[in-house]
Design a protein around this motif. Structure first.
Motif, mmCIF file in Angstrom:
data_model
loop_
_atom_site.group_PDB
_atom_site.id
_atom_site.type_symbol
_atom_site.label_atom_id
_atom_site.label_comp_id
_atom_site.label_asym_id
_atom_site.label_seq_id
_atom_site.Cartn_x
_atom_site.Cartn_y
_atom_site.Cartn_z
ATOM 1 N N PHE A 1 0.844 -1.205 0.000
ATOM 2 C CA PHE A 1 0.000 0.000 0.000
ATOM 3 C C PHE A 1 0.871 1.244 0.000
ATOM 4 C CE2 PHE A 1 -0.124 0.215 4.797
ATOM 5 C CZ PHE A 1 0.355 -1.049 5.062
ATOM 6 N N ASN A 2 0.653 2.238 0.792
ATOM 7 C CA ASN A 2 1.298 3.552 0.789
ATOM 8 C C ASN A 2 2.678 3.542 0.107
ATOM 9 O OD1 ASN A 2 -0.933 3.692 2.396
ATOM 10 N ND2 ASN A 2 0.163 4.020 4.300
ATOM 11 N N ARG B 1 5.699 0.070 -0.161
ATOM 12 C CA ARG B 1 5.556 -0.462 1.193
ATOM 13 C C ARG B 1 4.902 -1.835 1.080
ATOM 14 N NH1 ARG B 1 2.391 1.630 6.650
ATOM 15 N NH2 ARG B 1 2.415 -0.410 7.652
ATOM 16 N N TYR C 1 8.552 2.171 6.415
ATOM 17 C CA TYR C 1 7.235 2.248 5.762
ATOM 18 C C TYR C 1 6.957 3.642 5.215
ATOM 19 C CZ TYR C 1 5.265 3.932 10.315
ATOM 20 O OH TYR C 1 4.976 4.611 11.474
ATOM 21 N N ASP C 2 5.891 3.733 4.442
ATOM 22 C CA ASP C 2 5.370 4.981 3.868
ATOM 23 C C ASP C 2 6.450 5.793 3.142
ATOM 24 O OD1 ASP C 2 3.130 4.007 5.059
ATOM 25 O OD2 ASP C 2 2.769 5.712 6.364
ATOM 26 N N LYS D 1 -5.645 14.723 12.821
ATOM 27 C CA LYS D 1 -4.250 14.958 12.427
ATOM 28 C C LYS D 1 -4.184 15.053 10.911
ATOM 29 C CE LYS D 1 -3.315 9.994 12.884
ATOM 30 N NZ LYS D 1 -2.372 8.949 13.289
ATOM 31 N N TYR E 1 -9.075 7.944 7.199
ATOM 32 C CA TYR E 1 -8.073 8.701 6.442
ATOM 33 C C TYR E 1 -8.605 9.113 5.074
ATOM 34 C CZ TYR E 1 -4.194 7.409 9.580
ATOM 35 O OH TYR E 1 -3.356 7.263 10.655
ATOM 36 N N VAL F 1 -6.763 -2.304 7.484
ATOM 37 C CA VAL F 1 -7.207 -1.153 8.288
ATOM 38 C C VAL F 1 -8.313 -0.452 7.494
ATOM 39 C CG1 VAL F 1 -6.542 0.971 9.446
ATOM 40 C CG2 VAL F 1 -4.893 -0.896 9.275
ATOM 41 N N VAL G 1 -9.252 3.818 4.868
ATOM 42 C CA VAL G 1 -7.997 4.554 4.696
ATOM 43 C C VAL G 1 -7.739 4.827 3.211
ATOM 44 C CG1 VAL G 1 -5.491 4.579 5.034
ATOM 45 C CG2 VAL G 1 -6.945 3.498 6.759
ATOM 46 N N PHE H 1 -4.603 6.891 1.563
ATOM 47 C CA PHE H 1 -3.358 7.485 2.078
ATOM 48 C C PHE H 1 -2.411 7.746 0.904
ATOM 49 C CE2 PHE H 1 0.671 7.704 4.242
ATOM 50 C CZ PHE H 1 0.408 8.100 5.546
ATOM 51 N N ASP I 1 -4.845 0.143 3.910
ATOM 52 C CA ASP I 1 -3.582 -0.497 4.331
ATOM 53 C C ASP I 1 -3.435 -1.890 3.719
ATOM 54 O OD1 ASP I 1 -3.150 1.787 5.791
ATOM 55 O OD2 ASP I 1 -2.765 0.761 7.692
HETATM 56 C C1 BMA Z 1 -0.605 5.694 9.884
HETATM 57 C C2 BMA Z 1 0.521 5.032 9.136
HETATM 58 C C3 BMA Z 1 0.073 4.668 7.749
HETATM 59 C C4 BMA Z 1 -1.250 3.932 7.755
HETATM 60 C C5 BMA Z 1 -2.262 4.653 8.613
HETATM 61 C C6 BMA Z 1 -3.565 3.908 8.745
HETATM 62 O O1 BMA Z 1 -0.238 5.964 11.206
HETATM 63 O O2 BMA Z 1 0.905 3.846 9.807
HETATM 64 O O3 BMA Z 1 1.039 3.832 7.194
HETATM 65 O O4 BMA Z 1 -1.747 3.842 6.449
HETATM 66 O O5 BMA Z 1 -1.738 4.875 9.886
HETATM 67 O O6 BMA Z 1 -3.379 2.684 9.392
#
Ligand code: BMA
Length: 337
Positions: free
Chosen positions: A53-54, A69, A118-119, A223, A253, A289, A292, A294, A315
Motif C-alpha cells: 500500500f502507501n 511499502r 514504511y510509507d 491529524k 483517512y 485497516v 484509509v 493514504f 492499508d
Molecule cells: C498511519 C501510518 C500509515 C497507515 C495509517 C492507517 O499511522 O501507519 O502507514 O496507512 O496509519 O493505518
C-alpha cells in the motif's frame, strides 16, 4: 467544472505524455476520479507480501520506478523496489530493499540497521532520486537515502529525532536549502499531528523549523500529514495531504489539497474545508485497516495538467486517482477554509 478538457497549464515541470490516465467518466462531477483498474496492486502481488500500500512512484527511464511499502507475512513493514513501463502494471521485487551506508556520510554506518521501514516518498532532486520513509530508530523517524538506478540504495542520517512521520521533500532547493515537510508524532497511533517545514544545507542537518498547518475540523480534525511530493505550479506549491478524523470505530483517512507559497512554503495561501477523496470505494473501506485513503505519490504532466495520485487503500492495496491540476487548484481556491 470542465469535462476532460485541457485548460491553462500551471504545472512547472516536465511533460509526461506516457503517464497513466483515464478520462473522467460522464456524469462524474468530482474533482478527482478513481481508476477503473483499482486497486492497481493487490495485497498478494508478490509471494512475500501480506499487503502492499502507501507507496511512491516516479518517472524513470522511459517508464516508471517506485519504492513500495510491502508488509510481509510476518507483518514486518518493509520497502521493496519496483519498475513499470506504464505506471499501472508493476514488477515488484520479492525481497525487501537493503540500504547501504552512504559512502559520503562518514557516520552513516552507525545507523544503517533495519528495524522497520514504511510509507516511502521518492523525488528527483538535481542528480539523483531521494527516498524518505518512516524509519524505525527507537521509534519512528524520517529516514533519508538515495539511489541513481533503483538497484543500489544508500542511506544517509535520519533527518530528525524520533518521533516523526510523513517526511516529504520538495523537488528543488528553496532559498538555497533542501526543504522537507514533516509531522512530529508519538510512538503509537498518534492522536494529533500538524505539518511542519524544515530546511537543510546538506540533506543531513535539518533546522529552521516552521509550522505550516494543523488539524482543523471534519475529515481533518485529528491529524494531517503531507502526501505526495509537492507539485510546483504558477499558483504555488500544490500540496496533497491526508487528514484523519476519529470515529467511534477508529481513524478515517481521507485526502485533500492546499496551496503553499512558492518561496515561503510554510505560508498557506489556500486551504479548502472539503476533502478531495474520502474512503468510499469498497477497497478503501475494507481491508487490514478499514477506511484509509493514504496518498504518497503523484505523477504530473506539465503539458496537459493531468495528475495521477497514488494512494494506499485500507492499508492493503495500491490505488490511483486522476485529476487536472487546474481543476484541483480551482477547487482549492474556491472553497475558503
Ligand atoms: C498511519 C501510518 C500509515 C497507515 C495509517 C492507517 O499511522 O501507519 O502507514 O496507512 O496509519 O493505518
Amino acid at each position: 467544472m470542465q469535462a476532460q478538457s485541457k485548460k491553462k497549464t500551471t504545472i512547472i515541470g516536465s511533460a509526461l505524455p506516457h503517464m497513466p490516465w483515464e478520462p473522467r467518466e460522464p456524469g462524474n462531477n468530482n474533482v478527482i476520479w478513481r481508476s477503473t483498474n483499482n486497486p492497481i496492486i493487490n495485497h498478494d502481488h508478490i509471494p512475500s507480501s501480506n499487503s502492499i500500500f502507501n507507496s511512491a512512484v516516479v518517472p524513470y527511464g522511459g517508464g516508471f520506478a517506485g519504492v513500495f511499502r510491502c508488509d510481509s507475512k510476518t507483518r514486518q513493514m518493509q520497502l521493496h523496489r519496483g519498475v513499470s513501463s506504464d505506471g499501472i502494471n508493476w514488477e515488484i521485487e520479492n525481497e525487501r530493499l537493503q540500504f547501504l551506508p552512504d559512502p559520503n556520510t562518514p557516520t552513516a554506518a552507525e545507523i544503517n540497521r533495519f528495524e522497520y521501514a514504511y510509507d516511502p516518498r521518492v523525488v528527483w532532486i538535481e542528480d539523483r532520486y531521494y527516498v524518505t520513509w518512516c524509519n524505525g530508530y527507537y521509534g519512528p523517524t524520517i529516514g533519508v537515502g538515495y539511489t541513481y538506478d533503483f538497484e543500489t540504495f544508500y542511506q544517509m542520517e535520519n533527518a530528525y529525532l524520533p518521533f516523526n512521520r510523513n517526511g516529504v521533500l520538495f523537488p528543488r532547493k528553496i532559498n538555497g536549502k533542501y526543504a522537507m515537510l514533516n509531522r512530529p508524532s508519538d510512538n503509537g497511533h498518534t492522536p494529533f499531528g500538524d505539518i511542519y517545514y524544515s530546511e537543510s544545507p546538506d540533506m543531513t542537518h535539518w533546522g529552521r523549523h516552521r509550522f505550516v498547518m494543523g488539524a482543523t475540523g471534519g475529515w481533518q480534525s485529528t491529524k494531517i500529514g503531507a502526501g505526495p511530493i509537492p507539485i510546483e505550479t504558477t499558483e504555488g506549491w500544490l500540496l496533497i495531504y491526508h487528514g484523519v478524523l476519529t470515529s467511534c470505530n477508529g481513524f478515517v483517512y481521507s485526502f485533500g489539497a492546499a496551496l503553499l507559497d512558492l518561496e515561503r512554503p510554510w505560508q498557506v495561501l489556500h486551504r479548502p474545508e472539503p476533502y478531495l477523496l474520502a474512503p468510499q470505494a469498497p477497497y478503501e473501506r475494507t481491508g487490514d485497516v478499514p477506511n484509509v485513503a493514504f496518498p504518497c505519490a503523484a505523477l504530473a504532466d506539465a503539458d496537459t495538467g493531468r495528475i495521477a495520485i497514488y494512494y494506499g487503500a485500507a492499508d492493503t492495496a495500491v490505488a490511483v486517482a486522476y485529476g487536472y491540476v487546474d481543476e484541483i487548484i480551482d477547487f482549492v481556491k474556491s472553497n475558503p477554509a
